[in-house]
Scaffold this motif. Sequence first.
Motif, PDB file in Angstrom:
ATOM      1  N   LYS A 100       0.938  -1.284  -0.059  1.00  0.00           N
ATOM      2  CA  LYS A 100      -0.215   0.257  -0.236  1.00  0.00           C
ATOM      3  C   LYS A 100       0.921   1.220   0.005  1.00  0.00           C
ATOM      4  O   LYS A 100       1.996   1.346   0.712  1.00  0.00           O
ATOM      5  N   GLU A 101       0.499   2.233  -0.907  1.00  0.00           N
ATOM      6  CA  GLU A 101       1.034   3.362  -0.836  1.00  0.00           C
ATOM      7  C   GLU A 101       0.166   4.635  -0.597  1.00  0.00           C
ATOM      8  O   GLU A 101      -1.032   4.490  -1.142  1.00  0.00           O
ATOM      9  N   THR A 102       0.571   5.629  -0.016  1.00  0.00           N
ATOM     10  CA  THR A 102      -0.377   6.600   0.287  1.00  0.00           C
ATOM     11  C   THR A 102       0.332   8.090   0.243  1.00  0.00           C
ATOM     12  O   THR A 102       1.575   8.357   0.313  1.00  0.00           O
ATOM     13  N   LEU A 108      -2.392   5.810   7.302  1.00  0.00           N
ATOM     14  CA  LEU A 108      -2.879   5.167   6.171  1.00  0.00           C
ATOM     15  C   LEU A 108      -4.287   5.202   6.237  1.00  0.00           C
ATOM     16  O   LEU A 108      -4.813   4.290   7.208  1.00  0.00           O
ATOM     17  N   SER A 111      -9.461   2.790   4.119  1.00  0.00           N
ATOM     18  CA  SER A 111     -10.320   2.602   3.012  1.00  0.00           C
ATOM     19  C   SER A 111      -9.547   2.150   1.967  1.00  0.00           C
ATOM     20  O   SER A 111     -10.087   1.516   1.072  1.00  0.00           O
ATOM     21  N   ASN A 112      -7.970   2.176   2.167  1.00  0.00           N
ATOM     22  CA  ASN A 112      -7.252   1.422   1.174  1.00  0.00           C
ATOM     23  C   ASN A 112      -6.954  -0.141   1.466  1.00  0.00           C
ATOM     24  O   ASN A 112      -6.632  -0.695   0.597  1.00  0.00           O
ATOM     25  N   ILE A 113      -7.805  -0.441   2.790  1.00  0.00           N
ATOM     26  CA  ILE A 113      -7.473  -1.881   2.849  1.00  0.00           C
ATOM     27  C   ILE A 113      -8.707  -2.476   2.894  1.00  0.00           C
ATOM     28  O   ILE A 113      -9.931  -1.988   3.487  1.00  0.00           O
ATOM     29  N   HIS A 114      -9.131  -3.787   2.369  1.00  0.00           N
ATOM     30  CA  HIS A 114     -10.461  -4.384   2.431  1.00  0.00           C
ATOM     31  C   HIS A 114     -10.336  -5.487   3.526  1.00  0.00           C
ATOM     32  O   HIS A 114      -9.485  -6.389   3.782  1.00  0.00           O
ATOM     33  N   SER A 165      -8.229   5.647  10.080  1.00  0.00           N
ATOM     34  CA  SER A 165      -6.888   5.392   9.516  1.00  0.00           C
ATOM     35  C   SER A 165      -5.974   4.980  10.368  1.00  0.00           C
ATOM     36  O   SER A 165      -6.243   4.731  11.659  1.00  0.00           O
TER      37      SER A 165
END
Length: 201
Positions: A100-102, A108, A111-114, A165
């Motif tokens: 993952k990059e932000t 972080l 919402s970037n992780i499911h 986050s």
Amino acid sequence: MNYPNGKKATKPTAINRSKNVLNTYGNRGMTLENEIVETNKFYLDTNIAVIHKKPTPIQVVQVDYPKRSAATIKEAYYRRPSTTDFNGLYKGRYVDFEAKETNNKTSLPFSNIHEHQVEHMRRVDQHGGICFFIIRFKPLNETFLLPIRPFIRAWDTEFDGKRKSLPYNFIKENGFEIPFRLQAKVDYIKVIEKVYINGGD
């Protein structure tokens, strides 16, 4: 040498050359995923590890044939939710991780992780696999390996609407910064060796 515009080419000074080197390092222009793919190729070529990016399964719905020698996919969809980005073997241990990059400097976003990714990683850890996130904070040019166990603790206690986050400080305190090397741009094997192999986890 004269060029078509009539001007002579100027050689860069030593200072300019040094700035170019710094710019090349600071703005490498590759995504984290691409750098990991390149690193994995180095690991494979040097017989360090066998780790690959997982192909994403898709169902092709419509294909356009502009000419006989070429085909273009016009419509497709994912057949099932993907799990993690990469998996493979290192010293007989199964390795499974998500990258993952932000652009955020302080956290972080969850919402970037499911959720299905987290559950998959939870099971990998339960069965003795080496499982983690590689997280890059692009504005800070810092990349961390965050083991799945501290992440799971944060996910289970905080992902209830209170937090949206994972704080940078949490990742820095519970993770390990990954060194940048020319041949292995994201040299995460060094961290695996320290944390999981020599550390005995």
